[in-house]
Every structure is written in C-alpha cells, then in structure tokens.
Design a protein around this motif. Structure first.
Motif, mmCIF file in Angstrom:
data_model
loop_
_atom_site.group_PDB
_atom_site.id
_atom_site.type_symbol
_atom_site.label_atom_id
_atom_site.label_comp_id
_atom_site.label_asym_id
_atom_site.label_seq_id
_atom_site.Cartn_x
_atom_site.Cartn_y
_atom_site.Cartn_z
ATOM 1 N N ARG A 156 0.858 -1.186 0.000
ATOM 2 C CA ARG A 156 0.000 0.000 0.000
ATOM 3 C C ARG A 156 0.893 1.233 0.000
ATOM 4 N N HIS A 157 0.283 2.389 -0.285
ATOM 5 C CA HIS A 157 1.020 3.642 -0.281
ATOM 6 C C HIS A 157 0.089 4.760 0.145
ATOM 7 N N GLY A 158 0.682 5.905 0.534
ATOM 8 C CA GLY A 158 -0.106 7.055 0.942
ATOM 9 C C GLY A 158 -0.693 7.781 -0.251
ATOM 10 N N SER A 159 -1.490 8.806 0.051
ATOM 11 C CA SER A 159 -2.163 9.577 -0.995
ATOM 12 C C SER A 159 -1.649 11.004 -0.966
ATOM 13 N N ALA A 160 -1.656 11.651 -2.156
ATOM 14 C CA ALA A 160 -1.223 13.040 -2.282
ATOM 15 C C ALA A 160 -1.883 13.629 -3.513
ATOM 16 N N SER A 161 -2.086 14.936 -3.507
ATOM 17 C CA SER A 161 -2.709 15.631 -4.633
ATOM 18 C C SER A 161 -1.625 16.302 -5.473
ATOM 19 N N PHE A 162 -1.915 16.442 -6.744
ATOM 20 C CA PHE A 162 -0.971 17.065 -7.670
ATOM 21 C C PHE A 162 -0.943 18.569 -7.417
ATOM 22 N N PRO A 204 4.652 16.128 -1.970
ATOM 23 C CA PRO A 204 3.621 15.106 -2.198
ATOM 24 C C PRO A 204 4.199 13.688 -2.267
ATOM 25 N N ALA A 205 5.393 13.546 -2.850
ATOM 26 C CA ALA A 205 5.997 12.213 -2.918
ATOM 27 C C ALA A 205 6.369 11.715 -1.525
ATOM 28 N N ARG A 206 6.770 12.617 -0.629
ATOM 29 C CA ARG A 206 7.055 12.202 0.758
ATOM 30 C C ARG A 206 5.806 11.654 1.439
ATOM 31 N N ARG A 207 4.652 12.308 1.192
ATOM 32 C CA ARG A 207 3.417 11.808 1.800
ATOM 33 C C ARG A 207 3.048 10.432 1.237
ATOM 34 N N ASN A 220 18.503 -14.860 2.731
ATOM 35 C CA ASN A 220 18.688 -16.260 3.145
ATOM 36 C C ASN A 220 17.520 -16.761 3.983
ATOM 37 N N GLY A 221 16.334 -16.318 3.573
ATOM 38 C CA GLY A 221 15.126 -16.789 4.244
ATOM 39 C C GLY A 221 14.814 -16.094 5.553
ATOM 40 N N LYS A 222 15.546 -15.025 5.915
ATOM 41 C CA LYS A 222 15.303 -14.335 7.175
ATOM 42 C C LYS A 222 14.995 -12.868 6.887
ATOM 43 N N PRO A 223 14.065 -12.261 7.650
ATOM 44 C CA PRO A 223 13.755 -10.840 7.445
ATOM 45 C C PRO A 223 14.914 -9.964 7.903
ATOM 46 N N VAL A 224 15.281 -9.006 7.084
ATOM 47 C CA VAL A 224 16.392 -8.100 7.381
ATOM 48 C C VAL A 224 15.978 -6.685 6.992
ATOM 49 N N LYS A 225 16.814 -5.715 7.364
ATOM 50 C CA LYS A 225 16.642 -4.346 6.917
ATOM 51 C C LYS A 225 17.316 -4.188 5.557
ATOM 52 N N ALA A 226 16.739 -3.338 4.732
ATOM 53 C CA ALA A 226 17.261 -3.180 3.364
ATOM 54 C C ALA A 226 17.168 -1.730 2.943
ATOM 55 N N VAL A 227 18.054 -1.369 2.018
ATOM 56 C CA VAL A 227 18.077 -0.027 1.434
ATOM 57 C C VAL A 227 17.878 -0.176 -0.075
ATOM 58 N N MET A 228 16.987 0.625 -0.637
ATOM 59 C CA MET A 228 16.755 0.569 -2.078
ATOM 60 C C MET A 228 16.291 1.937 -2.558
ATOM 61 N N ARG A 229 16.338 2.098 -3.883
ATOM 62 C CA ARG A 229 15.845 3.327 -4.514
ATOM 63 C C ARG A 229 14.433 3.094 -5.035
ATOM 64 N N TRP A 230 13.559 4.060 -4.740
ATOM 65 C CA TRP A 230 12.144 3.914 -5.085
ATOM 66 C C TRP A 230 11.700 5.134 -5.900
ATOM 67 N N PRO A 231 11.438 4.986 -7.214
ATOM 68 C CA PRO A 231 10.902 6.114 -7.990
ATOM 69 C C PRO A 231 9.389 6.206 -7.832
ATOM 70 N N ILE A 232 8.909 7.410 -7.498
ATOM 71 C CA ILE A 232 7.478 7.647 -7.303
ATOM 72 C C ILE A 232 7.028 8.631 -8.374
ATOM 73 N N THR A 233 6.045 8.241 -9.188
ATOM 74 C CA THR A 233 5.496 9.077 -10.256
ATOM 75 C C THR A 233 4.129 9.589 -9.846
ATOM 76 N N ILE A 234 3.944 10.901 -9.877
ATOM 77 C CA ILE A 234 2.687 11.541 -9.503
ATOM 78 C C ILE A 234 2.102 12.163 -10.765
ATOM 79 N N GLN A 235 0.839 11.858 -11.029
ATOM 80 C CA GLN A 235 0.166 12.362 -12.235
ATOM 81 C C GLN A 235 -1.005 13.242 -11.842
ATOM 82 N N LYS A 236 -1.394 14.081 -12.817
ATOM 83 C CA LYS A 236 -2.516 14.989 -12.600
ATOM 84 C C LYS A 236 -3.817 14.181 -12.611
#
Length: 236
Positions: A156-162, A204-207, A220-236
């Motif tokens: 799931r993700h949060g909501s934001a207005s253009f 808006p992308a932060r929200r 290796n089958g165990k939950p861990v912390k992870a760092v990744m890059r996430w592109p968020i596209t906001i449309q009108k």
C-alpha cells in the motif's frame, strides 16, 4: 351421343381455324433493308525500298597460342649438373652391420630424498593451523536490494494531490526518486532525495512514501533491513 361429339368436334375445328386466321392478320412484316452494292476502289502500294547493304564484320584477332605450343626458355642462372651414366644393380645383397660396442645403458631417474623430520615446534604449529576454527561471517545490519532473496513488493502507499502550481503551467506528471530504508516488517523511512523532475513534487511524494508498506525484505530466508531506490510518479 355420337351426334353430340361430332358437333363439338366441328365447332372446335372452326374455332381453331378462326384463331389461326386472326393470328395471320396481326403478323407484322419486318422491314428488311435493301442491299446496296458499292464499288470498291483498289489501292496499289509502292514496293518497299531495298534493305541497306550489310556491313562486313571486323576480322577477329587470332586466338592466343595454347600452352602446349609455348616453349620454355633455358634459365641462364642455373648451372647444369652432370649426370652419371653408370648402371646400378638394385638386387645386389646387403651385408648385415655389426659392432663390438655395447649400447649405452638407459638413464635412471634419481630417487626422491626423504622428507626432513619436523621439529616439535613446527609440528605443534602445523597442528594449530589444521585445527584453527573458520572465521565467523560478519552479520550486516542493512542489506542492499541486490543482496535480497527477491525484490520487496508494494502492499500500500499514501495519498497526495498534484500541485496546482504545476497544473497551471501545463505539467501533467513528474517523478521523484527516493533512497528509502525498509524495516524487517516492511515499513518505509526516507533517507534522502536522489532526484526529482520538479521540486514541487518532493513534498507530495514524501506523503506517498510515508504511508507506504512493502513485503518483508528477506536474506537467506530471514527478514532483514534493506536499502533501495524507489521512484514515485505523480500524475494529474
């Protein structure tokens, strides 16, 4: 009975004759045009002119001489070698060749030298090397997205207005790239802004990112912390 049949037959015949007579009156004679005979004028064509004289084809050059008719010239740099005209008898017997010397013995491979006995200190050091425990792997606290068992899936993700300021400029969409940290439960925390097409879309992308949740990042089958890059596209 016979009289009645005779009268009926006479009446039928008279009716047919009357019908045939009337039919001849209504026959229209076709207008057949008369044939007109005309005199045909005969035209005599002049004979065609004689054909132009044919040109005599040029004489073909003689073919090149065949290889069989080419004679080789002697090379003046080669010196003639005299040949002996002595007949040889190839059926003459050949005597066996004997020698009084014995063949040399085959070389013998040198024997390997026995190993040098180790001292007590060297043997003890060797035993310690053999029974040294393997180093324990260092456990990382945070893993990169390429080290995970699979890419976490967005739940799931949060909501934001253009932003209206961009809409008035004619902008209809934009993208913001965050570097986010995923916890062992899949919650998102923003570490930094990598890039953005419009600065007005960062908030808006932060929200959107703050209200997002992913599946658990696994290593290796165990939950861990992870760092990744996430592109968020906001449309009108």
């Amino acid at each position: 009975m016979n009289l009645r049949s005779t009268i009926i037959g006479i009446l039928a015949s008279a009716f047919l004759l009357a019908v045939l007579g009337l039919a001849r009156l209504f026959v229209v004679d076709p207008n057949v045009p008369d044939l007109e005979i005309r005199e045909i004028e005969t035209i005599v064509f002049e004979p065609p002119p004689p054909p132009p004289p044919q040109e005599t084809p040029p004489t073909a050059p003689p073919p090149p001489p065949a290889l069989t008719s080419v004679s080789s010239l002697p090379d003046p740099t080669r010196v003639p070698i005299p040949q002996a005209q002595v007949p040889m008898d190839i059926t003459a017997p050949v005597e066996n060749f004997f020698t009084d010397l014995a063949p040399a013995p085959l070389p013998v491979a040198p024997k390997p030298s026995p190993p040098r006995p180790r001292s007590s200190s060297e043997q003890l050091f060797k035993k310690e090397e053999n029974y040294r425990p393997a180093p324990t792997p260092v456990k990382k606290s945070i893993y990169d997205s390429s080290e995970l068992d699979g890419t976490p899936r967005l739940l799931r993700h949060g909501s934001a207005s253009f932003p209206s300021s961009l809409a008035r400029k004619g902008v209809r969409s934009g993208t913001v790239v965050f570097e986010v940290e995923l916890s062992t439960s899949g919650s998102v925390s923003i570490r930094r802004v990598v890039s953005s097409t419009h600065p007005e879309l960062v908030d808006p992308a932060r929200r959107v990112a703050s209200g997002a949740r992913f599946t658990q990042p696994m290593h290796n089958g165990k939950p861990v912390k992870a760092v990744m890059r996430w592109p968020i596209t906001i449309q009108k």
